[in-house]
Design a protein around this motif. Structure first.
Motif, PDB file in Angstrom:
ATOM      1  N   TYR A  25      17.571  33.112  65.234  1.00 39.38           N
ATOM      2  CA  TYR A  25      18.425  33.438  66.191  1.00 39.38           C
ATOM      3  C   TYR A  25      19.287  34.647  65.678  1.00 39.38           C
ATOM      4  N   TRP A  26      19.663  34.220  64.376  1.00 33.48           N
ATOM      5  CA  TRP A  26      20.439  35.448  63.669  1.00 33.48           C
ATOM      6  C   TRP A  26      19.739  36.768  63.704  1.00 33.48           C
ATOM      7  N   ILE A  27      18.371  36.926  63.456  1.00 32.50           N
ATOM      8  CA  ILE A  27      17.833  38.240  63.569  1.00 32.50           C
ATOM      9  C   ILE A  27      17.580  38.689  64.726  1.00 32.50           C
ATOM     10  N   GLU A  28      17.476  37.786  66.112  1.00 31.37           N
ATOM     11  CA  GLU A  28      17.690  38.522  67.218  1.00 31.37           C
ATOM     12  C   GLU A  28      18.985  39.237  67.571  1.00 31.37           C
ATOM     13  N   THR A  29      19.981  38.422  67.136  1.00 28.38           N
ATOM     14  CA  THR A  29      21.345  38.857  67.508  1.00 28.38           C
ATOM     15  C   THR A  29      21.595  40.215  66.788  1.00 28.38           C
ATOM     16  N   GLU A  30      20.929  40.198  65.550  1.00 28.44           N
ATOM     17  CA  GLU A  30      21.260  41.626  64.844  1.00 28.44           C
ATOM     18  C   GLU A  30      20.562  42.641  65.445  1.00 28.44           C
ATOM     19  N   PHE A  31      19.192  42.486  65.753  1.00 34.19           N
ATOM     20  CA  PHE A  31      18.647  43.618  66.524  1.00 34.19           C
ATOM     21  C   PHE A  31      19.318  44.012  67.993  1.00 34.19           C
ATOM     22  N   GLU A  32      19.994  42.965  68.402  1.00 33.86           N
ATOM     23  CA  GLU A  32      20.814  43.274  69.564  1.00 33.86           C
ATOM     24  C   GLU A  32      22.153  44.375  69.311  1.00 33.86           C
ATOM     25  N   LEU A  33      22.623  43.956  68.206  1.00 33.78           N
ATOM     26  CA  LEU A  33      23.801  44.690  67.820  1.00 33.78           C
ATOM     27  C   LEU A  33      23.350  45.949  67.307  1.00 33.78           C
ATOM     28  N   ALA A  34      22.225  46.224  66.762  1.00 29.40           N
ATOM     29  CA  ALA A  34      21.563  47.404  66.290  1.00 29.40           C
ATOM     30  C   ALA A  34      21.308  48.445  67.632  1.00 29.40           C
ATOM     31  N   ALA A  35      20.964  47.761  68.725  1.00 30.84           N
ATOM     32  CA  ALA A  35      20.964  48.437  69.969  1.00 30.84           C
ATOM     33  C   ALA A  35      22.156  48.919  70.623  1.00 30.84           C
ATOM     34  N   LYS A  36      23.215  48.020  70.708  1.00 33.43           N
ATOM     35  CA  LYS A  36      24.520  48.360  71.027  1.00 33.43           C
ATOM     36  C   LYS A  36      25.045  49.384  70.273  1.00 33.43           C
ATOM     37  N   LEU A  79      28.328  35.830  65.773  1.00 33.58           N
ATOM     38  CA  LEU A  79      28.508  34.317  66.066  1.00 33.58           C
ATOM     39  C   LEU A  79      28.221  34.086  67.491  1.00 33.58           C
ATOM     40  N   ASP A  80      28.809  34.988  68.469  1.00 34.46           N
ATOM     41  CA  ASP A  80      28.624  34.824  69.789  1.00 34.46           C
ATOM     42  C   ASP A  80      27.091  34.558  70.200  1.00 34.46           C
ATOM     43  N   GLY A  81      26.240  35.537  69.501  1.00 29.61           N
ATOM     44  CA  GLY A  81      25.003  35.536  69.849  1.00 29.61           C
ATOM     45  C   GLY A  81      24.352  34.144  69.553  1.00 29.61           C
ATOM     46  N   VAL A  82      24.497  33.869  68.482  1.00 26.18           N
ATOM     47  CA  VAL A  82      23.850  32.657  67.722  1.00 26.18           C
ATOM     48  C   VAL A  82      24.205  31.486  68.431  1.00 26.18           C
ATOM     49  N   VAL A  83      25.673  31.375  68.732  1.00 26.78           N
ATOM     50  CA  VAL A  83      26.443  30.170  69.374  1.00 26.78           C
ATOM     51  C   VAL A  83      25.428  29.887  70.513  1.00 26.78           C
ATOM     52  N   ALA A  84      25.384  31.065  71.369  1.00 27.94           N
ATOM     53  CA  ALA A  84      24.736  31.007  72.707  1.00 27.94           C
ATOM     54  C   ALA A  84      23.648  30.300  72.547  1.00 27.94           C
ATOM     55  N   ARG A  85      22.706  30.638  71.696  1.00 31.12           N
ATOM     56  CA  ARG A  85      21.396  30.457  71.686  1.00 31.12           C
ATOM     57  C   ARG A  85      21.358  28.969  71.189  1.00 31.12           C
ATOM     58  N   VAL A  86      22.082  28.329  70.177  1.00 33.33           N
ATOM     59  CA  VAL A  86      22.131  27.125  69.760  1.00 33.33           C
ATOM     60  C   VAL A  86      22.547  26.043  70.658  1.00 33.33           C
ATOM     61  N   GLN A  87      23.407  26.691  71.819  1.00 34.27           N
ATOM     62  CA  GLN A  87      23.885  25.722  72.937  1.00 34.27           C
ATOM     63  C   GLN A  87      22.761  25.644  73.811  1.00 34.27           C
ATOM     64  N   ASP A  88      21.704  26.521  73.780  1.00 31.95           N
ATOM     65  CA  ASP A  88      20.734  26.260  74.705  1.00 31.95           C
ATOM     66  C   ASP A  88      19.453  25.429  73.981  1.00 31.95           C
ATOM     67  N   SER A  89      19.346  25.727  72.630  1.00 30.48           N
ATOM     68  CA  SER A  89      18.317  24.638  72.145  1.00 30.48           C
ATOM     69  C   SER A  89      18.626  24.816  70.704  1.00 30.48           C
ATOM     70  N   TYR A 117      30.156  29.762  60.151  1.00 29.21           N
ATOM     71  CA  TYR A 117      31.714  29.020  60.416  1.00 29.21           C
ATOM     72  C   TYR A 117      31.707  27.982  61.369  1.00 29.21           C
ATOM     73  N   GLU A 118      32.935  27.518  61.522  1.00 29.62           N
ATOM     74  CA  GLU A 118      32.796  26.109  62.134  1.00 29.62           C
ATOM     75  C   GLU A 118      32.550  26.252  63.617  1.00 29.62           C
ATOM     76  N   ARG A 119      32.772  27.267  64.351  1.00 26.22           N
ATOM     77  CA  ARG A 119      32.542  27.212  65.946  1.00 26.22           C
ATOM     78  C   ARG A 119      30.858  27.526  66.038  1.00 26.22           C
ATOM     79  N   LEU A 120      30.130  27.699  64.895  1.00 19.58           N
ATOM     80  CA  LEU A 120      28.718  27.329  64.873  1.00 19.58           C
ATOM     81  C   LEU A 120      28.138  26.167  64.717  1.00 19.58           C
ATOM     82  N   VAL A 121      28.973  25.655  63.672  1.00 25.18           N
ATOM     83  CA  VAL A 121      28.711  24.095  63.033  1.00 25.18           C
ATOM     84  C   VAL A 121      28.764  23.266  64.189  1.00 25.18           C
TER      85      VAL A 121
END
Length: 221
Positions: A25-36, A79-89, A117-121
């Motif tokens: 999840y972290w890696i996917e989000t990092e690549f999204e940031l690279a594209a952004k 965190l936004d990207g990973v939290v969204a993924r965790v909330q899904d699965s 951070y706490e908001r992912l935990v």
């Protein structure tokens, strides 16, 4: 080392890569940031961040991307990207939930020691029974993150247990070094990155069916 009993007084868990397999999840989000941001990124860069504090990771990303963006902003976007993924699965690691249940049945206290951070935990732990972890130490609660010993020292102190009586479970060199420096013994279950051997580390292929008393006894050999 202080005298130890036949089983650990407490078990201190890393989260990302150990309790849950969120590294993809972290890696996917990092690549999204690279594209952004028009930055260059690679899996090798991503693996360099495994186990690190988030602000250190944010600084690394800013440097690699070559952008003028505050590292704190990068951290929040990660965190936004990973939290969204965790909330899904929530991607639990094999055997982790069963081991937590066994430790609860045995009355062995557990702490979570994570650089997230706490908001992912919070969304991850919402899938576990209340009080699964008596203590939770997150990256936004400590001054110095892993590999500094502060996170594990903080967790052991909050449990009222000497760090030398604790078994830490980790999946990275960064985390294992933090736990060792605090005085813990370390069970390493490698995941996405190789971990170096050490006299204070015992390695296992998986947490499925693991006997922690047997792991603890390995340190007396």
């Amino acid at each position: 080392m202080t005298e130890r009993r036949r089983s650990p007084y407490a078990v201190l868990w890393d989260m990302d890569g150990t309790l849950v397999d969120t590294e993809p999840y972290w890696i996917e989000t990092e690549f999204e940031l690279a594209a952004k941001y028009g930055g260059t990124w690679s899996k090798a860069h991503a693996l360099n961040l495994v186990g690190n504090g988030l602000l250190d990771s944010g600084r690394y990303i800013v440097d690699v991307f070559g952008i003028d963006v505050p590292p704190e902003q990068i951290v929040e976007e990660l965190l936004d990207g990973v939290v969204a993924r965790v909330q899904d699965s929530v991607p639990w690691r094999p055997g982790a939930v069963d081991l937590l249940a066994s430790l609860a049945d045995a009355g062995t206290p557990c702490a979570l020691v994570t650089m997230s951070y706490e908001r992912l935990v919070a969304p991850i732990l919402s899938g576990l029974p209340a009080e699964t972890f008596r203590v939770i130490v997150t990256g936004d609660q400590v001054e110095f993150g892993k590999p500094h010993p502060e996170p594990y020292l903080t967790a052991a102190a909050a449990l009222g247990v000497a760090a030398g009586h604790c078994l830490a479970i980790e999946d990275s060199n960064t985390g294992a070094k933090s736990a060792e420096s605090a005085g813990c013994l370390v069970l390493v279950v490698e995941n996405h990155v190789p971990v170096l051997p050490s006299e204070r580390r015992v390695f296992a292929e998986t947490l499925e069916g693991i006997d922690l008393d047997g792991v603890w006894a390995e340190f007396d050999r």
